[in-house]
Design a protein around this motif. Sequence first.
Motif, PDB file in Angstrom:
ATOM      1  N   ASP A 263       6.404  -1.121  -6.722  1.00 30.33           N
ATOM      2  CA  ASP A 263       5.199  -1.345  -7.618  1.00 30.33           C
ATOM      3  C   ASP A 263       4.022  -0.587  -7.466  1.00 30.33           C
ATOM      4  O   ASP A 263       3.009  -0.699  -8.286  1.00 30.33           O
ATOM      5  N   LYS A 264       4.030  -0.057  -6.229  1.00 31.83           N
ATOM      6  CA  LYS A 264       2.762   0.804  -5.916  1.00 31.83           C
ATOM      7  C   LYS A 264       3.104   1.791  -4.922  1.00 31.83           C
ATOM      8  O   LYS A 264       4.203   1.681  -4.200  1.00 31.83           O
ATOM      9  N   CYS A 265       2.157   2.962  -4.854  1.00 29.86           N
ATOM     10  CA  CYS A 265       2.323   3.839  -3.740  1.00 29.86           C
ATOM     11  C   CYS A 265       0.953   4.431  -3.416  1.00 29.86           C
ATOM     12  O   CYS A 265      -0.006   4.471  -4.257  1.00 29.86           O
ATOM     13  N   SER A 266       0.707   5.038  -2.157  1.00 33.85           N
ATOM     14  CA  SER A 266      -0.338   5.534  -1.949  1.00 33.85           C
ATOM     15  C   SER A 266      -0.624   7.049  -2.197  1.00 33.85           C
ATOM     16  O   SER A 266       0.303   7.800  -2.572  1.00 33.85           O
ATOM     17  N   GLN A 267      -1.641   7.437  -2.209  1.00 32.30           N
ATOM     18  CA  GLN A 267      -2.085   8.964  -2.717  1.00 32.30           C
ATOM     19  C   GLN A 267      -1.566   9.770  -1.634  1.00 32.30           C
ATOM     20  O   GLN A 267      -1.937   9.490  -0.090  1.00 32.30           O
ATOM     21  N   PRO A 268      -0.736  10.784  -1.723  1.00 35.66           N
ATOM     22  CA  PRO A 268      -0.519  11.666  -0.447  1.00 35.66           C
ATOM     23  C   PRO A 268      -1.550  12.530   0.163  1.00 35.66           C
ATOM     24  O   PRO A 268      -2.299  13.006  -0.555  1.00 35.66           O
ATOM     25  N   GLU A 269      -1.314  12.679   1.407  1.00 40.01           N
ATOM     26  CA  GLU A 269      -2.132  13.430   1.973  1.00 40.01           C
ATOM     27  C   GLU A 269      -1.747  14.820   2.654  1.00 40.01           C
ATOM     28  O   GLU A 269      -0.645  14.420   3.283  1.00 40.01           O
ATOM     29  N   THR A 270      -2.130  15.844   2.428  1.00 36.69           N
ATOM     30  CA  THR A 270      -1.501  16.936   3.014  1.00 36.69           C
ATOM     31  C   THR A 270      -2.164  17.232   4.362  1.00 36.69           C
ATOM     32  O   THR A 270      -3.318  17.598   4.446  1.00 36.69           O
ATOM     33  N   PHE A 271      -1.307  17.628   5.414  1.00 41.42           N
ATOM     34  CA  PHE A 271      -1.967  18.085   6.750  1.00 41.42           C
ATOM     35  C   PHE A 271      -1.424  19.542   7.361  1.00 41.42           C
ATOM     36  O   PHE A 271      -0.163  19.487   7.337  1.00 41.42           O
ATOM     37  N   HIS A 272      -2.253  20.370   7.291  1.00 38.64           N
ATOM     38  CA  HIS A 272      -1.499  21.751   7.909  1.00 38.64           C
ATOM     39  C   HIS A 272      -1.860  21.541   9.657  1.00 38.64           C
ATOM     40  O   HIS A 272      -3.505  21.692   9.755  1.00 38.64           O
TER      41      HIS A 272
ATOM     42  N   PHE B  98       8.274   4.843 -12.905  1.00 39.67           N
ATOM     43  CA  PHE B  98       7.963   4.628 -11.398  1.00 39.67           C
ATOM     44  C   PHE B  98       9.555   4.237 -10.920  1.00 39.67           C
ATOM     45  O   PHE B  98       9.750   3.097 -10.617  1.00 39.67           O
ATOM     46  N   SER B  99      10.511   5.184 -10.814  1.00 37.66           N
ATOM     47  CA  SER B  99      11.772   5.155 -10.172  1.00 37.66           C
ATOM     48  C   SER B  99      12.289   6.333  -9.488  1.00 37.66           C
ATOM     49  O   SER B  99      11.704   7.581  -9.800  1.00 37.66           O
ATOM     50  N   ALA B 100      13.210   6.111  -8.561  1.00 36.59           N
ATOM     51  CA  ALA B 100      13.507   7.357  -7.855  1.00 36.59           C
ATOM     52  C   ALA B 100      14.100   8.560  -8.719  1.00 36.59           C
ATOM     53  O   ALA B 100      13.777   9.717  -8.585  1.00 36.59           O
TER      54      ALA B 100
END
Length: 594
Positions: free
Chosen positions: A322-331, A145-147
């Motif tokens: 230390d955390k990240c949200s689930q990505p959501e795709t929008f068209h 979990f790093s860039a």
Amino acid sequence: MTPSLKISQNIVNRLSGGKHSYFGKVYGILAKNNLVVLGLQVEIDGGDGNDLVNSFPAEIYLCGIIIIGDGNYDEQTIKSSLNEVYVTDNPVFINYKLETEEITTHFFVNGQLEKTNFAVISEQEILSQFLHIHLKADVPLTCEFSANAIKESFTNLRKIVASGVMSFGFKKSNLYLLGSDNDNGVVGITGNPSIGELCDESNEPSEGGARRKKIQNYDLDVMKVNMLKKVTKENGVVGGKEHAPLCVLDKSKQATMQSQILTTEIAEQCKTMSIMVPIDALTMVHRQTKIASLYGIIVESAVRHLRLLEKTFLASLGPPEDKCSQPETFHFYPQECGHFITKIYLKNDVSERNKLHQELLLSQMKPFFRRANNFIFKTKSQGGEILINPHEGLKPSDNGGKISLIKGKYSYYHYCQNKMDDNGWGCAYRSLQTLASWFKLQGYTDKDVPTFSDIQKCLVDIGDKPENFVGSKQWIGSTEVGFVLNTLLGITSKILYVSSGEEMATKGPELVSHFENHGSPVMIGGGVLAHTILGVDYNSQSGNLKFLILDPHYTGNEDLHTVQSKGWCGWKSVDFWDKTAYYNMCLPQVPIGI
């Protein structure tokens, strides 16, 4: 050979009436020796720059530059910028003069600007020539979990997708596109048909035997595709023989069978990220494109989407990381654009929407990129689904006046839907639901259309009705409709009163003003009936007024032909209103903002 040039009517419309000078890019698609310019992006501080191309469907590329201003330009600067356009041998330069609204165009040929003519192409023409491919897939990704680790992992993932090990299956057929190790790359069909022919075979014919083409939010031609990974012999010995079954246990894949992002602390506080990366990508192709040539195009759509995902993940990193949200795709498909824009949100970022509006020269008065604006993909109208915009396709009014109509999409709510018998008492509820659907489909709210129970409970909660109103069959009127819109959706309304049906003839100017400035549907109640007004045709010279009426008293199936031919949605004269009844109209006011 230098292609013919076409520019989308939507671009011309957005340029018209502008007041500010810009330098920008234009995006287009090349097919059948026609370069069709579909999109533009002006440069702003903090904008997406070169990354915006990944938000367009695959096959739409950067194809040139545009200058909006006084008509003057430095030719050497233009040539230098056009040299950076790599996807076409003949990039285009568009010059728009603000004062005269004149558009001049040039192709960049052999290092020189050559003036060329162009044709304006409508959205309907574009969608009759092109269709979309919608790719959906999930691929596992596990990394530190790093860039730097995320960048490296996404790079490797793009390489895997582009390596030829992926196959693509069309949902409505047994057609599969394979990678480079296959002779022709196509399994499941004979010959080499075009994608347009496959689409025609996949969509069922409409009533009368001919497939009905509608340029609507729910009827765009979209081919749905899944991605599969070929694993046969992938782990075998190259050039050798397998003498026994081979079993490979990949613990990292076990860990990625989760739909949410997890972070795990391991030795010395090292954190890892494990996720199923959701690929949700679009491609726009000409209908005559051969199936055999689609493999690389669909791969490019997946690669673009992975770049969008990577950018979103990296932008979300920050202390404490230390955390990240689930990505959501929008068209999104803003009508003012006439093309798709894909964005990935980890959260609904107002600043992101604001940048998009500025870059695409879109109005700041209404939303286009809220979550509720997300495009709903349907390849055809299916039985039982609520009709969308049943007024489209009606013959125009013969009143000879100024026609002012609803702006945007709405759902047609009427008696007896959802197996509920509200015949004789629920017309105002249904009109309210139609109004609420308009605000949802325009993105002003993400709340669901209220049910009868929601409506009744709301009126009880605000003290307008007694407790026993919930579950009853009591009518409501335009005032109650306004109360519910305000309480549940935060929408204010203006109420217009007339003492008789004849007086409706005097409300032309006020209704014209409403539809021109707000564009929302109007609920009208009077006596024992309620209707929805979708527009007016007001002849200021004769004083004659006609109303485009959506009638909630319809009790049949979701049959557009019946609704239109039997007058459940159609133009009505002033005689439609009862001369002995009073009427109240609820005119929802549209909030300003993105």
